[in-house]
Motif scaffolding. Structure first.
Motif, mmCIF file in Angstrom:
data_model
loop_
_atom_site.group_PDB
_atom_site.id
_atom_site.type_symbol
_atom_site.label_atom_id
_atom_site.label_comp_id
_atom_site.label_asym_id
_atom_site.label_seq_id
_atom_site.Cartn_x
_atom_site.Cartn_y
_atom_site.Cartn_z
ATOM 1 N N GLY A 20 -28.851 22.596 15.848
ATOM 2 C CA GLY A 20 -29.798 21.510 15.587
ATOM 3 C C GLY A 20 -31.167 21.985 15.159
ATOM 4 O O GLY A 20 -31.706 21.532 14.150
ATOM 5 N N THR A 21 -31.725 22.898 15.918
ATOM 6 C CA THR A 21 -33.090 23.336 15.638
ATOM 7 C C THR A 21 -33.139 24.397 14.553
ATOM 8 O O THR A 21 -33.899 24.279 13.594
ATOM 9 C CB THR A 21 -33.748 23.892 16.925
ATOM 10 N N GLY A 31 -30.598 23.375 11.265
ATOM 11 C CA GLY A 31 -31.007 22.228 10.480
ATOM 12 C C GLY A 31 -29.997 21.087 10.432
ATOM 13 O O GLY A 31 -30.131 20.180 9.623
ATOM 14 N N TYR A 32 -28.978 21.123 11.282
ATOM 15 C CA TYR A 32 -28.013 20.020 11.313
ATOM 16 C C TYR A 32 -28.625 18.836 12.055
ATOM 17 O O TYR A 32 -29.478 18.998 12.927
ATOM 18 C CB TYR A 32 -26.725 20.455 12.024
ATOM 19 N N ARG A 33 -28.159 17.629 11.711
ATOM 20 C CA ARG A 33 -28.607 16.449 12.448
ATOM 21 C C ARG A 33 -28.117 16.596 13.890
ATOM 22 O O ARG A 33 -27.055 17.146 14.155
ATOM 23 C CB ARG A 33 -28.029 15.191 11.810
ATOM 24 N N TRP A 34 -28.886 16.050 14.824
ATOM 25 C CA TRP A 34 -28.584 16.240 16.246
ATOM 26 C C TRP A 34 -27.223 15.710 16.661
ATOM 27 O O TRP A 34 -26.531 16.364 17.451
ATOM 28 C CB TRP A 34 -29.707 15.664 17.109
ATOM 29 N N PRO A 35 -26.762 14.556 16.200
ATOM 30 C CA PRO A 35 -25.417 14.130 16.596
ATOM 31 C C PRO A 35 -24.335 15.112 16.135
ATOM 32 O O PRO A 35 -23.386 15.393 16.868
ATOM 33 C CB PRO A 35 -25.249 12.767 15.911
ATOM 34 N N VAL A 36 -24.509 15.659 14.941
ATOM 35 C CA VAL A 36 -23.544 16.635 14.420
ATOM 36 C C VAL A 36 -23.630 17.923 15.232
ATOM 37 O O VAL A 36 -22.610 18.497 15.629
ATOM 38 C CB VAL A 36 -23.805 16.907 12.920
#
Length: 153
Positions: free
Chosen positions: A112-113, A116-121
């Motif tokens: 996520g951090t 750079g993936y979206r948090w749900p993913v």
């Protein structure tokens, strides 16, 4: 040829080879009844193979100077420090929180951090990978992992 990649891959290959030799000193055993050297041997072999693949690609690649690399491909020192800090935190809380909680937190942070993936993913992928690893190591290979706050899952 990218000399830094060749040197890095060579160092990783040497590390993998040393680890493989050391793992062979332990009882490896078959995959159905792995011994204490089985997992280190598999990891060392994987590291050696990846290092050789990187070395091969680096030899085939055209020469690139570090200043010619695009800014998007340069390593951000803050990301390196954040990754190192995440692994230090993981090792620190691993026994207390347990394998599943600590691993999901680590992977979600990295994906996520830093990824750079979206948090749900990131959270879904982290949960899937952690549960998959738990099933392989704790259930199939019967290597007891710390249960932590969730107890015996």
């Amino acid at each position: 040829m990218s000399r830094p990649d060749v040197w890095s891959a060579g160092a990783l290959a040497l590390l993998g080879l040393v680890m493989l030799v050391k793992a062979a000193e332990l009882e490896i055993g078959p995959p159905t009844r792995p011994g204490p050297g089985f997992f280190p041997a598999v990891l060392a072999a994987a590291l050696l193979l990846v290092a050789l693949a990187i070395m091969t690609m680096a030899w085939r690649a055209p020469a690139v100077t570090p200043s010619a690399a695009p800014a998007s491909e340069r390593t951000d020192p803050r990301k390196l420090l954040a990754t190192l800090g995440a692994f230090v935190a993981y090792v620190t809380v691993f026994e207390r929180l347990g394998f599943l909680v600590a691993t999901v937190a680590l992977l979600a942070f990295l994906l996520g951090t830093l990824g750079g993936y979206r948090w749900p993913v990131a959270l879904g992928a982290a949960m899937g990978m952690a549960i998959g690893a738990y099933l392989v190591f704790d259930t199939w290979l019967q290597l007891r992992l710390p249960p932590g706050v969730l107890g015996r899952w």
